[in-house]
Design a protein around this motif. Structure first.
Motif, PDB file in Angstrom:
ATOM      1  N   GLU A  30       0.558  -0.977   0.081  1.00  0.00           N
ATOM      2  CA  GLU A  30       0.274   0.181  -0.249  1.00  0.00           C
ATOM      3  C   GLU A  30       0.767   1.123   0.299  1.00  0.00           C
ATOM      4  O   GLU A  30       0.728   2.230  -0.434  1.00  0.00           O
ATOM      5  CB  GLU A  30      -0.689  -0.218   1.205  1.00  0.00           C
ATOM      6  CG  GLU A  30      -1.318   1.750   1.372  1.00  0.00           C
ATOM      7  CD  GLU A  30      -3.126   1.405   2.117  1.00  0.00           C
ATOM      8  OE1 GLU A  30      -4.204   1.166   1.856  1.00  0.00           O
ATOM      9  OE2 GLU A  30      -2.689   1.167   3.538  1.00  0.00           O
TER      10      GLU A  30
ATOM     11  N   SER B 235       1.745   1.789  -3.504  1.00  0.00           N
ATOM     12  CA  SER B 235       0.709   2.494  -4.313  1.00  0.00           C
ATOM     13  C   SER B 235       0.309   4.221  -4.287  1.00  0.00           C
ATOM     14  O   SER B 235       0.037   4.342  -4.465  1.00  0.00           O
ATOM     15  CB  SER B 235      -0.791   0.952  -4.288  1.00  0.00           C
ATOM     16  OG  SER B 235      -1.526   1.638  -4.563  1.00  0.00           O
TER      17      SER B 235
ATOM     18  N   ARG C 229       0.751   6.291  -6.695  1.00  0.00           N
ATOM     19  CA  ARG C 229      -0.758   7.074  -7.265  1.00  0.00           C
ATOM     20  C   ARG C 229      -0.601   9.064  -6.801  1.00  0.00           C
ATOM     21  O   ARG C 229      -1.405  10.077  -7.310  1.00  0.00           O
ATOM     22  CB  ARG C 229      -2.009   6.886  -7.104  1.00  0.00           C
ATOM     23  CG  ARG C 229      -2.615   5.924  -7.103  1.00  0.00           C
ATOM     24  CD  ARG C 229      -3.654   5.000  -6.951  1.00  0.00           C
ATOM     25  NE  ARG C 229      -3.138   4.315  -5.335  1.00  0.00           N
ATOM     26  CZ  ARG C 229      -4.464   4.250  -4.572  1.00  0.00           C
ATOM     27  NH1 ARG C 229      -5.621   4.532  -4.487  1.00  0.00           N
ATOM     28  NH2 ARG C 229      -4.163   3.696  -3.424  1.00  0.00           N
TER      29      ARG C 229
ATOM     30  N   PRO D 256      -2.216   8.325 -14.482  1.00  0.00           N
ATOM     31  CA  PRO D 256      -2.345   7.070 -15.899  1.00  0.00           C
ATOM     32  C   PRO D 256      -1.928   7.228 -17.019  1.00  0.00           C
ATOM     33  O   PRO D 256      -1.838   8.552 -17.529  1.00  0.00           O
ATOM     34  CB  PRO D 256      -3.726   6.334 -16.022  1.00  0.00           C
ATOM     35  CG  PRO D 256      -4.445   7.543 -14.638  1.00  0.00           C
ATOM     36  CD  PRO D 256      -3.370   8.208 -14.240  1.00  0.00           C
TER      37      PRO D 256
ATOM     38  N   THR E 264       1.704  -3.114 -10.318  1.00  0.00           N
ATOM     39  CA  THR E 264       1.173  -1.434  -8.789  1.00  0.00           C
ATOM     40  C   THR E 264       0.475  -0.740 -10.377  1.00  0.00           C
ATOM     41  O   THR E 264      -0.236  -0.008 -10.855  1.00  0.00           O
ATOM     42  CB  THR E 264       1.140  -1.000  -8.363  1.00  0.00           C
ATOM     43  OG1 THR E 264       1.741  -2.354  -7.181  1.00  0.00           O
ATOM     44  CG2 THR E 264       0.813  -0.153  -7.724  1.00  0.00           C
TER      45      THR E 264
ATOM     46  N   GLY F 196      -1.446  -2.057 -12.923  1.00  0.00           N
ATOM     47  CA  GLY F 196      -2.708  -1.737 -12.692  1.00  0.00           C
ATOM     48  C   GLY F 196      -3.489  -0.326 -12.685  1.00  0.00           C
ATOM     49  O   GLY F 196      -4.575   0.294 -13.049  1.00  0.00           O
ATOM     50  N   LEU F 197      -2.942   0.924 -11.877  1.00  0.00           N
ATOM     51  CA  LEU F 197      -2.682   1.854 -12.548  1.00  0.00           C
ATOM     52  C   LEU F 197      -2.262   2.780 -13.700  1.00  0.00           C
ATOM     53  O   LEU F 197      -3.173   3.750 -14.065  1.00  0.00           O
ATOM     54  CB  LEU F 197      -1.350   2.566 -11.026  1.00  0.00           C
ATOM     55  CG  LEU F 197      -2.170   2.082  -9.653  1.00  0.00           C
ATOM     56  CD1 LEU F 197      -0.715   2.666  -9.170  1.00  0.00           C
ATOM     57  CD2 LEU F 197      -2.793   2.664  -9.459  1.00  0.00           C
TER      58      LEU F 197
ATOM     59  N   LEU G 242      -1.883  10.605   1.983  1.00  0.00           N
ATOM     60  CA  LEU G 242      -2.778  10.158   3.015  1.00  0.00           C
ATOM     61  C   LEU G 242      -4.151  10.566   2.021  1.00  0.00           C
ATOM     62  O   LEU G 242      -5.066   9.453   2.563  1.00  0.00           O
ATOM     63  CB  LEU G 242      -2.975  11.591   4.037  1.00  0.00           C
ATOM     64  CG  LEU G 242      -3.051  11.365   5.376  1.00  0.00           C
ATOM     65  CD1 LEU G 242      -2.018  10.364   6.180  1.00  0.00           C
ATOM     66  CD2 LEU G 242      -2.779  12.822   5.884  1.00  0.00           C
ATOM     67  N   HIS G 243      -4.197  11.163   0.830  1.00  0.00           N
ATOM     68  CA  HIS G 243      -5.755  11.124   0.705  1.00  0.00           C
ATOM     69  C   HIS G 243      -6.040   9.436  -0.321  1.00  0.00           C
ATOM     70  O   HIS G 243      -7.034   8.668  -0.432  1.00  0.00           O
ATOM     71  CB  HIS G 243      -5.592  12.259  -0.508  1.00  0.00           C
ATOM     72  CG  HIS G 243      -7.727  12.236  -0.849  1.00  0.00           C
ATOM     73  ND1 HIS G 243      -7.766  12.514  -2.253  1.00  0.00           N
ATOM     74  CD2 HIS G 243      -8.586  11.920  -0.494  1.00  0.00           C
ATOM     75  CE1 HIS G 243      -8.902  12.485  -2.539  1.00  0.00           C
ATOM     76  NE2 HIS G 243      -9.512  12.420  -1.505  1.00  0.00           N
ATOM     77  N   MET G 244      -4.972   9.438  -0.930  1.00  0.00           N
ATOM     78  CA  MET G 244      -4.544   7.509  -1.342  1.00  0.00           C
ATOM     79  C   MET G 244      -5.335   6.411  -0.886  1.00  0.00           C
ATOM     80  O   MET G 244      -5.565   5.618  -1.203  1.00  0.00           O
ATOM     81  CB  MET G 244      -3.749   7.804  -2.681  1.00  0.00           C
ATOM     82  CG  MET G 244      -3.415   8.813  -3.893  1.00  0.00           C
ATOM     83  SD  MET G 244      -4.313   8.795  -4.702  1.00  0.00           S
ATOM     84  CE  MET G 244      -5.589  10.465  -5.509  1.00  0.00           C
TER      85      MET G 244
ATOM     86  N   ILE H 168      -8.732   6.513  -0.192  1.00  0.00           N
ATOM     87  CA  ILE H 168      -9.211   6.144  -0.688  1.00  0.00           C
ATOM     88  C   ILE H 168      -9.449   4.623  -1.583  1.00  0.00           C
ATOM     89  O   ILE H 168      -9.717   3.993  -2.077  1.00  0.00           O
ATOM     90  CB  ILE H 168     -10.298   6.966  -2.344  1.00  0.00           C
ATOM     91  CG1 ILE H 168      -8.167   6.744  -3.370  1.00  0.00           C
ATOM     92  CG2 ILE H 168      -9.997   8.517  -1.563  1.00  0.00           C
ATOM     93  CD1 ILE H 168      -8.481   7.580  -4.017  1.00  0.00           C
ATOM     94  N   GLY H 169      -8.011   4.716  -0.842  1.00  0.00           N
ATOM     95  CA  GLY H 169      -7.690   3.049  -1.494  1.00  0.00           C
ATOM     96  C   GLY H 169      -7.772   1.669  -0.204  1.00  0.00           C
ATOM     97  O   GLY H 169      -9.063   0.885  -0.450  1.00  0.00           O
TER      98      GLY H 169
END
Lengths: 483, 483
Positions: free
Chosen positions: A179, A182, A186, A191, A208, A211-212, A334-336, A339-340
């Motif tokens: 994580e 990842s 992000r 992308p 990873t 996937g991204l 922190l945001h990613m 939401i993950g």
């Protein structure tokens, strides 16, 4: 010739002649100083030179030893991956590895699991078990999305060893290093963006990126010194690279430690081209040398390095506790993270605080470094014994992974299929490449106690390799023109 | 008028007249059948009619009760969100909530935490504590990326209650429902895609959409029956919607349960326009009525519904164990999970297997449903007592969240700022909207034991609301033309 070089030459000759054999302890510094009437520091310099030449190695509190014979197997070649950004494939092979739970009838030599049977890990089980005692409900509650503060404090303390001066506020606890990587990716990339990676590169990272929807630009990598800075610079010149992602310490799968000077040069490059760096340090604490190697992050003065790590390799994979020191990208990461997967489980965090605070972490590390180093030597010896003579084998300086290169046309995917009925599985090399390179390579885990059962498994792998090679050359003959 | 309608009218009149007061138990079915010389089934029909009119409510094994007085506060209005896809804002306000660890000096009335102090949860602590006993190392190992098989079996068994016939192979264990939602979204949608959501909608979902670069199209939603199918159909007609994401059972924040017929119609719509559905069922097991409501997934015959849930609301948030039944998207979700956080921690999974297997889960559920229903009534009563008369209040049929709508110009963000020094925090409504709507709304958690301290906190909130309203009207007067 200087005194120390002369002494080094003498010692080197004795090793060559077999006067000191593989794995044997060499004379102490004091003894050599007396024997050759030179100063202590001259002997130290001589040993350092031999160490650089990889003829001897120091072991904590025991002096210098002759490196094991099998380490003389040639190193893997400097890699030459495809020199353009590519989309990542190979998901099916990775899925094969991660989907299966532990099985009694299958020895997963390819999986990145540390040994968890050492008694120095017992206090962790106890700590996990103690968390919920006496009606303590903390483990059932949410804590901060950044992670339990006490754990972040402990991690910050541990990171001092790698030269990092950070405080708890600059750290985020994650669900494993996975994580961390990842969210870091992000936070910085979109992308379609291009990420430069060392090559071969950990398959989790590759997937990873896939996937991204990001592209990997694989940079040639030296099995002793790491990512080629020259190739990296050319790539930075040629492509709009957004991020450099690499594992400079106890690299997975190659096992090298990037020299400090090269780490600094890499950072300078990143600054010049204004790209961020994700530094995967998940095996860093398992370096066989002491003090442990510095991180690139420890030289970072403008917050562009996102340092990722976890307790999965040093302690146990099932914990799923990692962390990231994301520098200037903290808020985005922190945001990613939110939401993950949202918050990270509380109980293992609380247990880790106790485990580290009481000194059990460092104690366990000392034990494991020693164990893994011994295992590396034994496993390398087995490879030398049971694999074809011309294999190339990495010389890991930390961690518990061996990278083995077979001849160019070899197909380890086919090898794994042949091994299926024999209860053995290795990690095929192609999953460590964005473009499916390294089909002729494999990764083997030497973390477990190297029992007769594992020796037998290695023997089976060796036999299967030989059979495939024979079959191949037979086919090649059949295909000769005129037949 | 039919017999049962006549009987319903009589009973309804008696309630209106206060003959049976709020919260009081109504005569048993048998008693009414004797009193009015009608059949048992006529009385049952009458009660069902009154239930539909929300005048009475059944309680398990205790008969029918008069709904509490304060429930007569008007319902929130049917929402009218912006009728175009928008990018999501409000991250700062969400961060405020999730960044702070539990604080003794702050009552976080806005946070989605269940009560974890009931004795029926004690076996979970014991199970967590037992996992590592007697040298059992399973908790320290990786298991399958899909999750511990035994846990998936238990979840599949539990899901039968919602009408779902699934087996362990069709389930993936995740790090909380958060990861279930996030992997589900990423498995189906790309950045830039439009996702239709009920509105107001859980802020975690909103932020996930934001973080993934997707756009939310907020659909008007009725506080009793859920997402407007008419509005949804128009939206499907007008926009290239990729996914419908909603919480039909015990909706967060509105608390409604979408009627079964509407669930079916929604599925038909999704099939007609060929879009996938993410069904967030995280509060579904906490419905106050028994049997618990069916999921949309239970009607799904072509695998387009991705059902997401977790033990965070039914048991404890700190566990971080959720799951997803991703239908036809299983492989993709697995990939997204692998690249997001990798495997889920093993120990809590093993503990949960024991906890569920021994019947503790269902026992705890029964307890909590009853407790939360009682708390809803008391909290609603307090709101009626301490908040301005014209507030609109939701009538949750499950879960532990109350949605409160104030007059149109009210600003709950300002309210929270005013409450900061008083040790109380509510969830501001604007985080439940992609476009920052619902500034005049708030969400309050009624899960905890409703102590005098919490009553005082509600009183403080009420007082602060009144003060703000007075200040507002004073400002409005000051701004009158000519002054």
């Amino acid at each position: 010739m200087t005194r120390y070089a002369t002494l080094a030459a003498i010692l080197s000759q004795r090793i060559e002649q077999g006067l000191y054999s593989a794995g044997e302890r060499l004379p102490s510094i004091r003894a050599l100083s007396l024997e050759h009437t030179v100063s202590i520091s001259t002997v130290q310099q001589a040993y350092r030179l031999l160490e650089e030449k990889r003829l001897v190695e120091p072991r904590a509190k025991s002096g210098y030893f002759v490196r094991n014979q099998p380490l003389r197997a040639e190193l893997p070649t400097v890699t030459r991956p495809v020199q353009r950004p590519v989309e990542i494939s190979q998901w099916e092979q990775v899925l094969d590895i991660v989907r299966s739970p532990p099985r009694d009838d299958l020895l997963q030599l390819g999986r990145g699991m540390p040994d968890i049977t050492e008694p120095t890990l017992q206090p962790l089980l106890k700590a996990l078990s103690n968390v919920g005692r006496h009606g303590d409900l903390r483990s059932l509650r949410y804590d901060s999305i950044q992670g339990v503060f006490g754990l972040r404090e402990q991690i910050a303390r541990l990171m001092l060893d790698s030269g990092c001066q950070l405080d708890a506020e600059q750290l985020i606890v994650t669900t494993g290093c996975h994580e961390a990587l990842s969210t870091g990716l992000r936070a910085v990339c979109q992308p379609g963006d291009i990420v430069a990676v060392d090559s071969p590169c950990y398959h989790g990272t590759m997937q990873t990126l896939k996937g991204l929807g990001m592209k990997a630009l694989e940079i040639p990598t030296d099995p002793l010194t790491g990512i080629s800075l020259e190739a990296l610079e050319m790539a930075l010149e040629q492509w709009p690279i957004k991020m450099i992602l690499l594992t400079p310490n106890c690299n997975n799968p190659l096992g090298y430690i990037m020299p400090e000077a090269r780490k600094k040069r890499l950072l300078t490059l990143a600054q010049r081209y204004d790209v961020a760096i994700i530094e995967d340090d998940v095996y860093g604490d398992l370096a066989y040398s002491y003090p442990r190697p510095r991180t690139i992050k420890s030289f970072d003065d403008d917050g562009r390095v996102l340092l990722c790590s976890s307790f999965s390799k040093t302690l146990a994979t099932g914990l799923r506790i990692g962390w990231i020191a994301p520098g200037r990208y903290l808020e985005r990461v922190l945001h990613m993270k939110y939401i993950g997967s949202g918050l990270t489980a509380t109980q293992p965090q609380l247990a880790l605080v106790e485990f580290i605070r009481h000194g059990h972490y460092l104690q366990h590390l000392r034990r494991m470094r020693q164990r893994y180093q011994q295992n590396r030597d034994l496993m390398t010896q087995w490879i030398g014994q049971y694999f074809p003579a011309n294999v190339r084998v990495s010389q890991p300086r930390g961690g518990f992974m061996l990278w083995i290169e077979l001849y160019e046309d070899f197909d380890t995917l086919r090898l794994n299929r042949n091994l299926e009925n024999q209860g053995v599985q290795v990690a095929v090399g192609s999953i460590f490449s964005a473009s499916g390179k390294y089909r002729n390579c494999m990764r083997i885990n030497y973390a477990p106690k190297l029992t007769a059962e594992i020796e037998l498994a290695i023997k089976k792998v060796g036999t299967a390799i030989n059979q495939l090679m024979e079959a191949n050359s037979a086919t090649a003959e059949e295909c000769l023109p005129g037949q």
